[in-house]
Design a protein around this motif. Structure first.
Motif, PDB file in Angstrom:
ATOM      1  N   LYS A 126    -102.413  -4.173 -10.520  1.00  0.00           N
ATOM      2  CA  LYS A 126    -102.907  -3.889 -11.863  1.00  0.00           C
ATOM      3  C   LYS A 126    -101.761  -3.474 -12.788  1.00  0.00           C
ATOM      4  CE  LYS A 126    -106.240  -1.014 -14.328  1.00  0.00           C
ATOM      5  NZ  LYS A 126    -107.178   0.104 -14.229  1.00  0.00           N
ATOM      6  N   GLU A 127    -100.863  -2.642 -12.285  1.00  0.00           N
ATOM      7  CA  GLU A 127     -99.718  -2.206 -13.098  1.00  0.00           C
ATOM      8  C   GLU A 127     -98.786  -3.377 -13.392  1.00  0.00           C
ATOM      9  OE1 GLU A 127     -97.168   0.621 -15.164  1.00  0.00           O
ATOM     10  OE2 GLU A 127     -99.311   0.398 -14.786  1.00  0.00           O
ATOM     11  N   MET A 128     -98.536  -4.218 -12.409  1.00  0.00           N
ATOM     12  CA  MET A 128     -97.655  -5.373 -12.643  1.00  0.00           C
ATOM     13  C   MET A 128     -98.286  -6.333 -13.649  1.00  0.00           C
ATOM     14  SD  MET A 128     -94.944  -4.654 -11.045  1.00  0.00           S
ATOM     15  CE  MET A 128     -94.054  -6.189 -11.219  1.00  0.00           C
ATOM     16  N   ALA A 129     -99.578  -6.532 -13.571  1.00  0.00           N
ATOM     17  CA  ALA A 129    -100.267  -7.386 -14.542  1.00  0.00           C
ATOM     18  C   ALA A 129    -100.168  -6.787 -15.944  1.00  0.00           C
ATOM     19  CB  ALA A 129    -101.733  -7.570 -14.145  1.00  0.00           C
ATOM     20  N   PHE A 130    -100.334  -5.478 -16.037  1.00  0.00           N
ATOM     21  CA  PHE A 130    -100.222  -4.806 -17.334  1.00  0.00           C
ATOM     22  C   PHE A 130     -98.805  -4.947 -17.889  1.00  0.00           C
ATOM     23  CE2 PHE A 130     -99.277  -1.121 -19.979  1.00  0.00           C
ATOM     24  CZ  PHE A 130    -100.256  -1.267 -20.947  1.00  0.00           C
ATOM     25  N   LEU A 131     -97.804  -4.781 -17.039  1.00  0.00           N
ATOM     26  CA  LEU A 131     -96.419  -4.905 -17.492  1.00  0.00           C
ATOM     27  C   LEU A 131     -96.107  -6.327 -17.946  1.00  0.00           C
ATOM     28  CD1 LEU A 131     -94.623  -2.629 -14.885  1.00  0.00           C
ATOM     29  CD2 LEU A 131     -95.227  -2.088 -17.263  1.00  0.00           C
ATOM     30  N   ALA A 132     -96.697  -7.311 -17.289  1.00  0.00           N
ATOM     31  CA  ALA A 132     -96.517  -8.696 -17.728  1.00  0.00           C
ATOM     32  C   ALA A 132     -97.113  -8.886 -19.120  1.00  0.00           C
ATOM     33  CB  ALA A 132     -97.151  -9.662 -16.724  1.00  0.00           C
ATOM     34  N   GLN A 133     -98.259  -8.287 -19.371  1.00  0.00           N
ATOM     35  CA  GLN A 133     -98.863  -8.358 -20.710  1.00  0.00           C
ATOM     36  C   GLN A 133     -98.005  -7.629 -21.730  1.00  0.00           C
ATOM     37  OE1 GLN A 133    -102.811  -6.619 -19.838  1.00  0.00           O
ATOM     38  NE2 GLN A 133    -103.591  -8.428 -20.896  1.00  0.00           N
ATOM     39  N   ALA A 134     -97.491  -6.476 -21.329  1.00  0.00           N
ATOM     40  CA  ALA A 134     -96.745  -5.628 -22.259  1.00  0.00           C
ATOM     41  C   ALA A 134     -95.410  -6.235 -22.664  1.00  0.00           C
ATOM     42  CB  ALA A 134     -96.525  -4.247 -21.643  1.00  0.00           C
ATOM     43  N   ILE A 135     -94.837  -7.057 -21.821  1.00  0.00           N
ATOM     44  CA  ILE A 135     -93.530  -7.637 -22.165  1.00  0.00           C
ATOM     45  C   ILE A 135     -93.680  -8.997 -22.834  1.00  0.00           C
ATOM     46  CG2 ILE A 135     -92.908  -8.893 -20.061  1.00  0.00           C
ATOM     47  CD1 ILE A 135     -90.191  -7.060 -20.455  1.00  0.00           C
ATOM     48  N   ASP A 136     -94.874  -9.549 -22.798  1.00  0.00           N
ATOM     49  CA  ASP A 136     -95.149 -10.855 -23.404  1.00  0.00           C
ATOM     50  C   ASP A 136     -95.606 -10.623 -24.848  1.00  0.00           C
ATOM     51  OD1 ASP A 136     -95.550 -13.559 -23.696  1.00  0.00           O
ATOM     52  OD2 ASP A 136     -97.467 -13.585 -22.630  1.00  0.00           O
ATOM     53  N   LEU A 137     -94.667 -10.239 -25.693  1.00  0.00           N
ATOM     54  CA  LEU A 137     -94.974  -9.798 -27.053  1.00  0.00           C
ATOM     55  C   LEU A 137     -94.688 -10.868 -28.101  1.00  0.00           C
ATOM     56  CD1 LEU A 137     -93.462  -6.205 -26.919  1.00  0.00           C
ATOM     57  CD2 LEU A 137     -95.868  -6.850 -26.734  1.00  0.00           C
ATOM     58  N   PRO A 138     -95.606 -11.055 -29.028  1.00  0.00           N
ATOM     59  CA  PRO A 138     -95.385 -12.009 -30.117  1.00  0.00           C
ATOM     60  C   PRO A 138     -94.164 -11.684 -30.977  1.00  0.00           C
ATOM     61  CG  PRO A 138     -97.696 -11.364 -30.030  1.00  0.00           C
ATOM     62  CD  PRO A 138     -96.952 -10.488 -29.063  1.00  0.00           C
ATOM     63  N   VAL A 139     -93.737 -10.431 -31.009  1.00  0.00           N
ATOM     64  CA  VAL A 139     -92.591 -10.026 -31.825  1.00  0.00           C
ATOM     65  C   VAL A 139     -91.283 -10.631 -31.285  1.00  0.00           C
ATOM     66  CG1 VAL A 139     -92.058  -7.871 -30.616  1.00  0.00           C
ATOM     67  CG2 VAL A 139     -91.573  -8.061 -33.044  1.00  0.00           C
ATOM     68  N   LEU A 140     -91.261 -10.983 -30.011  1.00  0.00           N
ATOM     69  CA  LEU A 140     -90.057 -11.535 -29.403  1.00  0.00           C
ATOM     70  C   LEU A 140     -89.912 -13.025 -29.707  1.00  0.00           C
ATOM     71  CD1 LEU A 140     -90.438  -9.928 -25.855  1.00  0.00           C
ATOM     72  CD2 LEU A 140     -88.727  -9.306 -27.574  1.00  0.00           C
ATOM     73  N   PRO A 141     -88.689 -13.485 -29.948  1.00  0.00           N
ATOM     74  CA  PRO A 141     -88.477 -14.931 -30.066  1.00  0.00           C
ATOM     75  C   PRO A 141     -88.894 -15.616 -28.761  1.00  0.00           C
ATOM     76  CG  PRO A 141     -86.554 -13.722 -30.839  1.00  0.00           C
ATOM     77  CD  PRO A 141     -87.474 -12.717 -30.192  1.00  0.00           C
ATOM     78  N   ASP A 142     -89.361 -16.843 -28.846  1.00  0.00           N
ATOM     79  CA  ASP A 142     -89.929 -17.530 -27.682  1.00  0.00           C
ATOM     80  C   ASP A 142     -89.039 -17.523 -26.450  1.00  0.00           C
ATOM     81  OD1 ASP A 142     -92.348 -18.066 -28.881  1.00  0.00           O
ATOM     82  OD2 ASP A 142     -91.784 -20.092 -29.524  1.00  0.00           O
ATOM     83  N   GLY A 143     -87.747 -17.775 -26.617  1.00  0.00           N
ATOM     84  CA  GLY A 143     -86.836 -17.809 -25.470  1.00  0.00           C
ATOM     85  C   GLY A 143     -86.768 -16.483 -24.749  1.00  0.00           C
TER      86      GLY A 143
END
Length: 165
Positions: free
Chosen positions: A104-121
């Motif tokens: 659950k924590e790893m899934a949450f961290l994957a969501q948390a780092i997949d941010l629209p603010v970041l450039p795609d690369g």
């Protein structure tokens, strides 16, 4: 960054709302809250809705702070898992719960780092780092479980993968 109490029926019902960050200073506060594991769903929503002018200097500091925060939580999740496992005394239910909590924590961290603010690369690269870490954790667990001759631990680890999200 604005923290405001939502209208509630009683003191216990007050909820802290976290505004979406738009400056580096805003992001620093949100990432500190994220790192402290308080109010995860509100923090995630704010992070997903945040913006940042992607310019040299700010971009690097922001990226470092984001990655440091995710790594901090990942290390804490791993440490907690190890503690839970050491206290399990072979109890299948406790082991399964520890695996599910880690997943659950790893899934949450994957969501948390997949941010629209970041450039795609960068976004894809950072997400892949979290996914790779979950894969490494799973492989390590499977390798360790092979030492259990009964096969019970291998079965538990295979049926409750920490990288299945």
């Amino acid at each position: 960054m604005g923290y405001r109490a939502a209208a509630g029926y009683g003191q216990e019902e007050k909820k802290i709302m976290i505004s979406a960050p738009h400056t580096y200073a805003d992001w620093a506060k949100v990432l500190d809250t994220f790192k402290s594991r308080s109010n995860d769903q509100e923090v995630l929503a704010a992070m997903k809705n945040g913006t940042l002018e992607w310019q040299s200097g700010v971009a690097e500091r922001f990226s470092k702070r984001l990655i440091d925060s995710v790594n901090y939580r990942m290390n804490n999740a791993s440490d907690k898992f190890q503690k839970d496992l050491s206290r399990a005394n072979g109890s299948e239910g406790v082991i399964v719960q520890a695996l599910l909590t880690l997943r659950k924590e790893m899934a949450f961290l994957a969501q948390a780092i997949d941010l629209p603010v970041l450039p795609d690369g960068e976004r894809r690269h950072y997400l892949q780092l979290v996914l790779d870490q979950a894969d490494l954790m799973q492989k390590s667990l499977e390798d360790s479980a092979k030492k259990d001759r009964s096969g019970k631990m291998s079965s538990i680890v295979r049926n409750h993968k920490v990288n299945s999200f």
